[in-house]
Design an enzyme around this catalytic site. Structure first.
Site, PDB file in Angstrom:
ATOM      1  N   CYS A   5      47.075  43.154  42.326  1.00  0.00           N
ATOM      2  CA  CYS A   5      47.528  42.142  43.287  1.00  0.00           C
ATOM      3  C   CYS A   5      47.691  40.846  42.502  1.00  0.00           C
ATOM      4  CB  CYS A   5      46.563  42.010  44.471  1.00  0.00           C
ATOM      5  SG  CYS A   5      44.997  41.202  44.124  1.00  0.00           S
ATOM      6  N   HIS A  38      29.400  50.849  30.716  1.00  0.00           N
ATOM      7  CA  HIS A  38      28.092  50.481  31.253  1.00  0.00           C
ATOM      8  C   HIS A  38      27.977  50.586  32.771  1.00  0.00           C
ATOM      9  CE1 HIS A  38      26.882  47.906  27.508  1.00  0.00           C
ATOM     10  NE2 HIS A  38      27.048  49.194  27.232  1.00  0.00           N
TER      11      HIS A  38
END
Length: 89
Positions: A5, A38
Site C-alpha cells: 500500500c 527471528h
C-alpha cells in the site's frame, strides 16, 4: 504473502488482525531478513512510494530465501501466538 500500500503500514496492521498472520513492514534488507529469521513472518509488506523497484525485489528475494532460525526465537513466536489466541476468544 506479499502486500503493498502507500506506506505498507495499513496493510501490515490489517493483516496482523487475522489469526496466524505475522506481517512485517520492511524498508531495508536487514528488516526483511530478520523479520523471517527471528520472527518467522509469513507476510511481507511494502510501501509503494518508500523504496525503488530494485530495492523491493532485493528485499523480497532475501525474505523468500531466509528460513526461521527457531531456537531462542521460538519462544517469542509462541508468545505472540498465545496472545493472538487469547484475543480471538
Amino acid at each position: 504473502g506479499i502486500l503493498i500500500c502507500g506506506t505498507g503500514l495499513g496493510v501490515a496492521i490489517t493483516a496482523n488482525k487475522f489469526k496466524g498472520i505475522r506481517a512485517a513492514n520492511c524498508y531495508n534488507v536487514d528488516m526483511a531478513k530478520y523479520s523471517k529469521l527471528h520472527n518467522n513472518s509469513n507476510i511481507i509488506t511494502f510501501g509503494a512510494g518508500q523504496n525503488s523497484k530494485e530495492e523491493v525485489i532485493e528485499m523480497l528475494k532475501i525474505w523468500l530465501n531466509t528460513d526461521f532460525e527457531g531456537g531462542r526465537h521460538e519462544q517469542r513466536v509462541k508468545m505472540i501466538e498465545e496472545i493472538e489466541n487469547e484475543n480471538m476468544k
